[in-house]
Design an enzyme around this catalytic site. Structure first.
Site, short mmCIF file in Angstrom:
data_model
loop_
_atom_site.label_atom_id
_atom_site.label_comp_id
_atom_site.label_asym_id
_atom_site.label_seq_id
_atom_site.Cartn_x
_atom_site.Cartn_y
_atom_site.Cartn_z
N GLY A 41 69.71 36.19 11.45
CA GLY A 41 69.40 35.02 10.64
C GLY A 41 70.10 35.01 9.29
CG HIS A 42 68.80 32.07 6.46
ND1 HIS A 42 68.31 32.31 5.21
CD2 HIS A 42 67.74 31.68 7.20
CE1 HIS A 42 67.02 32.06 5.19
NE2 HIS A 42 66.64 31.67 6.39
CG ASP A 43 70.38 33.98 2.66
OD1 ASP A 43 71.31 34.10 1.87
OD2 ASP A 43 69.91 32.89 3.01
#
Lengths: 308, 308, 308
Positions: free
Chosen positions: A217-219
């Site tokens: 996922g993001h970040d």
């Protein structure tokens, strides 16, 4: 996300048509989500529960939904919908621009790379040296690929964060404008997805190897020399340190940290921070030696109940 | 599936070379699987266990493997292999036609859409306005995409149903000829699959947001403003109402209903209908508050057994 | 992997610049991993724990990291890093060659096939008759597709094995140079991955049907008429016999055998050999009837503990 030049508090407040407090010449260098915020940047907060966290963060400017006391040396911009104001800024300074060619604008590429057929590459992508991008892979905007990286067929690097805000009329998507960084010697299998940072960076550390059909996922920030087997799913904003092994179909919830040299056995669910050097199992997972005892007890349970 | 014109019972029986009972002029407007059957349509049944269900369904004509009493006003066609007869009809009226161009025949598209490179679009696809179809996505035959829809890179919308009949010489595939409908404001992540209805429609309701690497089976109908995290797998013929949240790696078996405002926690397995407004956990899942008690007891089990 | 011609022990030892023992004219026909080794071939071993297994295997030549007694009629090549020597041989005799066109070299194809748009096909691929390769699929080097095979959109057949050796400076990838074989009537859904054998063959048996988003690891051999539902993940070097059904999200660890007519229920984790004709459930899985009893007991546990 850093802006291309420095703006002042007054300029940004005027862009948002919103009142502000603080020095009108306060310098703003970028904008970031609370997990990734750096000095000089704008953050947003829209719930009193998180006011303190936002006001005491590294942010120099806070988009906030009511007037509050301004921390010394900082600024606030007061707006009814800080999430929307945040999105308005990121969309303005980093708009999505459709790709009309298989290779986007501002593409930089080093030497001795193999780009296979039917690969699509977005805008602002950099590829180092000695990389292999297999057929059908999609490399989205603002992806940085260092040296000796291999990306498997039909994998997708740098797609939007799955990050929505519930509104009365449905979900509003947080605009994605961060980056995705694959360090040297990273290998990604076929049909895997590494989402782009919302405003910060998603990072896969040096030498980490990822199998097929894995989602990151993001970040999320992953360290060096990790090994993730097929069908692993890792949520956003996770931190995974070095030499971590995740076996097949492991899931990891958002906002947890897995420390170095951890092994998580297949199909486990990680819902908390994991301590350095240990082995974990189960959904939700615990230390493997504890879980194995529980499982052994579990098998004896029907007989024990019969005897009671 | 609706036919392009109305046929009579006699015409269809002759096409199948099979005897029939009932009014030879009985009008037939289409053909459907038992889960989706509507008045005027043909259904099939090949096991006495399901005769009653088929004969009492909305179907006006039943393909059946032995002579039975015909319900008033209906017709039957008697054939040794009703599954094969059903497939013969659907294959005849809705044959697969290979795609030789990246965009198929009968493609209708509205305004202000972005179709990224390396996208492939099948026959009879309609796309509304303000949609984004990211690179490498495959939009299969008979997909209807309404307005403001986003489809992530390399996702596949409308592939064949995974539906087979065991025969002595192996599995026979049910021919897929239904539709896939994505309502307004639906967003699908990267590398997700939404299978096409066998003869009916797979529907993703207005405002529903789906993450990466999610699978939705054939004929599943999903309501409005649902949120499905990465690696969720939903079988065919599932009904999911509004505002349902499925966290990462949740699995849902076929033929169940998840009522509105349900939340299912990560890695859970849904094997039964879920009640409105509740939270569920576990594989197989139960109500979260019950499961949490069971898990707490589970952790105490080795100690308790030692004490006994 | 078979070589294009026969080599002698002396030739291979000279190629590796390493000393050897045994008849210098010993004939070598190929090279294989220990799981797949055949007479006339080279294998490697680099840990005393596995010396016996390698020396007593079908291999005629063993790459080994210290001098040992040579079995009668065999040869050894002594080298500090047998894994690297093995990779040096496979890379030399079967190098990766980037694909610069959507169809690679040495492509053989039969009659009446449909190859949809945006498909990419590697080198040394053979396709039989009456196959359908859907849009965006990637068919990698040395894939053999027999007759009546269907491959879903964006699936990837024959990508690298996920097989690494830990070295002080990170993971070293085992070079993949085996094959992937899909027998007659195999059907693979959308977004599935079937990895290529390392030096041997990954095989999907006649009539086996695989749903969307399924992963099958390198060198796994699957029998006839199996059915694998969506999101199943099968590791490398697994043997699955005939008529095996794996429901959604099942995981299978490497090096186990699932015998014929087994059914594994959804989300189960297979960590051991499974016996013919039985049904299994749970993670880790056991026989379904046993597991169901355990689950029933589990539900009574909080009440029982309260009473104690």
């Amino acid at each position: 996300m850093k802006f291309e030049r420095t703006y002042t508090l007054k300029e940004i407040a005027e862009f948002l048509n919103s009142p502000f407090q603080g020095d009108e010449n306060l310098k703003i260098t970028g904008i970031n989500e609370i997990h990734k915020i750096e000095p000089g940047e704008i953050v947003f907060v829209d719930h009193p529960k998180y006011y303190k966290k936002a006001l005491e963060s590294a942010a120099d400017v806070i988009l906030i939904d009511q007037d509050v006391e301004v921390p010394a040396g900082k600024g606030i911009i007061v707006c009814a919908a800080p999430f929307d104001a945040f999105n308005k800024i990121t969309r303005h300074f980093s708009p999505d621009k459709p790709w009309t060619h298989p290779t986007g604008d501002h593409f930089e590429i080093g030497e001795n790379n193999s780009i296979y057929p039917n690969v699509t590459i977005g805008h602002h992508v950099k590829i180092g040296n000695n990389c292999v991008i297999h057929a059908g892979a999609v490399i989205c905007d603002h992806t940085i690929i260092k040296d000796n990286v291999i990306i498997g067929p039909n994998s997708v690097i740098g797609h939007y964060a799955f990050y929505y805000k519930k509104k009365p009329d449905g979900f509003n998507r947080m605009h994605t404008c961060g980056r995705t960084i694959l360090e040297d010697n990273v290998e990604i299998g076929a049909l895997s997805t590494i989402d782009r940072g919302v405003t910060g960076d998603t990072i896969i550390g040096k030498g980490t190897k990822i199998d097929n059909q894995v989602h990151v996922g993001h970040d999320t920030v992953i360290g060096e020399n990790c090994l993730f087997a097929a069908n692993v799913g890792i949520a956003g904003c996770v931190v995974i340190k070095n030499n971590v092994t995740l076996w097949g179909q492991v899931g990891v919830v958002s906002d947890v940290t897995i420390h170095s040299n951890v092994t998580v056995l297949g199909q486990s669910g990680v819902g908390m921070d994991l301590e350095e050097g240990k082995s974990y199992f189960g959904s939700p997972c615990g230390e493997s030696r504890v879980k194995m005892k529980e499982l052994a007890a579990f098998k004896r349970l029907p007989g024990i109940i019969e005897n009671l």
